[in-house]
Motif scaffolding. Structure first.
Motif, PDB file in Angstrom:
ATOM      1  N   GLU A  85      50.438-134.268  42.546  1.00  0.00           N
ATOM      2  CA  GLU A  85      51.683-133.329  41.710  1.00  0.00           C
ATOM      3  C   GLU A  85      51.315-133.376  40.072  1.00  0.00           C
ATOM      4  N   GLN A  86      51.114-134.699  39.674  1.00  0.00           N
ATOM      5  CA  GLN A  86      50.558-134.726  38.409  1.00  0.00           C
ATOM      6  C   GLN A  86      49.509-133.834  37.989  1.00  0.00           C
ATOM      7  N   HIS A  87      48.617-133.780  38.901  1.00  0.00           N
ATOM      8  CA  HIS A  87      47.156-132.904  38.620  1.00  0.00           C
ATOM      9  C   HIS A  87      47.764-131.254  39.047  1.00  0.00           C
ATOM     10  N   GLY A 115      43.502-132.914  46.950  1.00  0.00           N
ATOM     11  CA  GLY A 115      42.890-134.252  46.318  1.00  0.00           C
ATOM     12  C   GLY A 115      42.460-134.336  44.878  1.00  0.00           C
ATOM     13  N   VAL A 116      42.245-135.561  44.387  1.00  0.00           N
ATOM     14  CA  VAL A 116      41.720-135.567  42.923  1.00  0.00           C
ATOM     15  C   VAL A 116      40.464-136.443  42.665  1.00  0.00           C
ATOM     16  N   VAL A 117      39.518-135.965  42.264  1.00  0.00           N
ATOM     17  CA  VAL A 117      38.271-136.588  41.933  1.00  0.00           C
ATOM     18  C   VAL A 117      38.147-137.026  40.809  1.00  0.00           C
ATOM     19  N   PHE A 118      38.070-138.423  40.317  1.00  0.00           N
ATOM     20  CA  PHE A 118      38.028-138.632  38.902  1.00  0.00           C
ATOM     21  C   PHE A 118      36.546-139.147  38.581  1.00  0.00           C
ATOM     22  N   GLY A 139      50.131-122.793  33.361  1.00  0.00           N
ATOM     23  CA  GLY A 139      49.749-122.870  34.803  1.00  0.00           C
ATOM     24  C   GLY A 139      48.344-122.862  35.170  1.00  0.00           C
ATOM     25  N   HIS A 140      47.688-123.409  34.072  1.00  0.00           N
ATOM     26  CA  HIS A 140      45.982-123.346  34.311  1.00  0.00           C
ATOM     27  C   HIS A 140      45.620-124.338  35.387  1.00  0.00           C
ATOM     28  N   VAL A 141      46.318-125.485  35.552  1.00  0.00           N
ATOM     29  CA  VAL A 141      45.916-126.386  36.487  1.00  0.00           C
ATOM     30  C   VAL A 141      46.699-126.518  37.964  1.00  0.00           C
ATOM     31  N   ILE A 194      40.418-129.013  45.224  1.00  0.00           N
ATOM     32  CA  ILE A 194      40.224-130.340  44.838  1.00  0.00           C
ATOM     33  C   ILE A 194      40.292-130.299  43.245  1.00  0.00           C
ATOM     34  N   SER A 195      40.963-131.095  42.629  1.00  0.00           N
ATOM     35  CA  SER A 195      41.010-131.080  41.327  1.00  0.00           C
ATOM     36  C   SER A 195      39.992-132.080  40.590  1.00  0.00           C
ATOM     37  N   ILE A 196      39.110-131.763  39.831  1.00  0.00           N
ATOM     38  CA  ILE A 196      38.175-132.475  39.312  1.00  0.00           C
ATOM     39  C   ILE A 196      38.687-133.071  37.851  1.00  0.00           C
ATOM     40  N   ASP A 197      39.179-134.436  37.864  1.00  0.00           N
ATOM     41  CA  ASP A 197      39.570-134.919  36.628  1.00  0.00           C
ATOM     42  C   ASP A 197      38.611-135.504  35.964  1.00  0.00           C
ATOM     43  N   VAL A 198      38.325-134.812  34.656  1.00  0.00           N
ATOM     44  CA  VAL A 198      37.352-135.367  33.725  1.00  0.00           C
ATOM     45  C   VAL A 198      37.807-136.309  32.508  1.00  0.00           C
TER      46      VAL A 198
END
Length: 466
Positions: free
Chosen positions: A37-39, A53-56, A88-90, A97-101
């Protein structure tokens, strides 16, 4: 919250990708509800649409590996920096899959002699300027939020210094980008100019993650000025303040920043930041240069402001006073929230030609009053860009509906005046309806580029285009 369109999900592909990514990244792949939800978090009023899912990621190779896995299973990919974008970009309307950089946060190289540097996308603008300070350099783009450099490039960010130093498109020399098939490309060299083929750097700057994921940014830097002076000047009306801005630009005064605050914002800032500014429309300015040139610029502005009824003009070169003044400007969002406790501020931005700025701002004030909304205005007046922050009780459906009408009307107004529906926030999900109105057939060209580079539509789907 305003509903966002949900897109068809590839359940089989998403399930396969989740299993592979968990095995490959271990604890750096998260599927917990709070993280997801944060992502999907959006700082506007669009409903949250979390990823699956979120990949760091820690490196370009890890980003490329993730993209290849998602591409093989036709799974959507949403880049994430600091999550400060406003349209609303993210969000993940089709899951994925969210790719968190954000942990790719190293300054890789500083070439002081060439006034450039190379950074990973998760470096924030404040961290970068702290790193550069001892070398007498700074990066001038200041959108207000401590955004990531990668995100600023992806949304073609701007900010308070744009009138002198330009926007992100003017300050990015080259990018390293992971394309939708997982291939890694570099868009240009460090050279200050080039005639070598298509300008892929400019294509990627502002593409909002729909064409690839930025994994390195080469930036143009500036030397810290010998002297800086900040100033404030009050005006009897918004028209007078905007006419002064137009006179400053036409005169060619090299002002570094020139910000407009309407009377309601000044009232909010006074209360929040414990200032005592006259509660009338206000211009905040900053001058950069040598001691002599800064003094001359400040004097010239004072003379121009006098012609339009400017009062209380005061300039300071004291670092503490300059910082207090600009911190108050950056805190304007929080100050405006205090005008109506418990409500949400929906910030929308447009940009119009300088000659139309006064007409636009006056019309916005009148429209807000006509439909019973509180919509304080702040603006990067030097380039015609301004923000109306509508203060809304999100539990009041009628008020939300009126706010939607207001935001739509404002975008249409800007386009009718020869401007744009967004000067710096980007299109994302929120501004999609206005892009075709603004650019008509040019959007077809954008769609053709998108389809050519991302035929499966996995890169940040649902953004910019339907």
């Amino acid at each position: 919250m305003v509903q966002a369109v949900a897109l068809a999900r590839n359940e089989e592909g998403i399930g396969a990708a989740l299993g592979i990514l968990k095995q490959q990244f271990g604890e750096r792949f998260q599927t917990g509800a709070a993280i997801r939800e944060q992502h999907g978090h959006t700082t506007t009023w669009i409903v949250n649409q979390p990823p699956d899912g979120v990949v760091f990621a820690h490196s370009t190779q890890e980003v490329a590996d993730t993209v290849k896995i998602c591409a093989a299973h036709k799974v959507p990919i949403i880049p994430f920096g600091t999550g400060t974008s406003l349209e609303g970009h993210v969000n993940a309307p089709a899951g994925g899959i969210s790719i968190d950089v954000s942990q790719m946060d190293k300054v890789l190289e500083v070439n002081a002699g060439d006034l450039d540097c190379r950074v990973q996308p998760g470096v924030t603008r404040m961290a970068l300027n702290t790193h550069l300070r001892d070398q007498g350099l700074f990066f001038p783009i200041d959108p207000g939020a401590d955004a990531s450099i990668g995100g600023m490039a992806a949304t073609r960010a701007s900010g308070t210094n744009a009138v002198r130093y330009g926007t992100m498109k003017d300050n990015v020399l080259s990018l390293e980008v992971v394309m939708p098939n997982g291939e890694v490309i570099r868009t240009a060299s460090r050279a200050r100019k080039s005639s070598a083929g298509y300008d892929l750097t400019r294509l990627m700057v502002g593409s909002e993650g729909t064409l690839g994921i930025i994994t390195e940014v080469t930036l143009r830097l500036q030397g810290i000025p010998e002297a800086m002076s900040a100033a404030s000047c009050s005006f009897p009306s918004v028209e007078a303040a905007c006419e002064t801005v137009m006179a400053v630009i036409q005169y060619g005064l090299p002002v570094a920043r020139i910000e407009l605050l309407d009377a309601l914002v000044v009232k909010a800032v006074n209360s929040y930041s414990k200032l005592s500014l006259p509660e009338t429309p206000l211009l905040l300015l900053e001058f950069h240069g040598s001691d002599a040139s800064v003094a001359e610029q400040a004097e010239t502005f004072g003379a121009l402001a006098d012609e339009f009824g400017g009062t209380g003009y005061a300039a300071t070169t004291t670092a503490e006073e300059r910082t207090q003044l600009w911190q108050a400007r950056h805190d304007a969002y929080w100050a405006m929230l205090a005008l109506r406790p418990g409500c949400k501020a929906v910030a929308t931005d447009v940009c119009v030609p300088i000659s139309k700025l006064a007409e636009a701002v006056v019309a916005v004030n009148a429209k807000a009053e006509e439909i019973g909304l509180i919509a304080p205005i702040v603006g990067h007046a030097g380039d015609g860009n301004f923000h109306a922050s509508v203060l809304i009780d999100m539990d009041d459906k009628d008020e939300v509906a009126r706010a939607e009408i207001f935001v739509s009307w404002l975008a249409d107004l800007a386009i009718a005046l020869g401007g744009t529906c967004t000067g710096e926030h980007g299109i994302g999900q929120g501004k999609r309806p206005y892009l075709i109105k603004e650019l008509s057939g040019a959007v077809d060209v954008m769609v053709a580029i998108k389809r050519a580079l991302d035929p499966d539509g996995i890169m940040n789907p649902g953004k910019i285009f339907s």
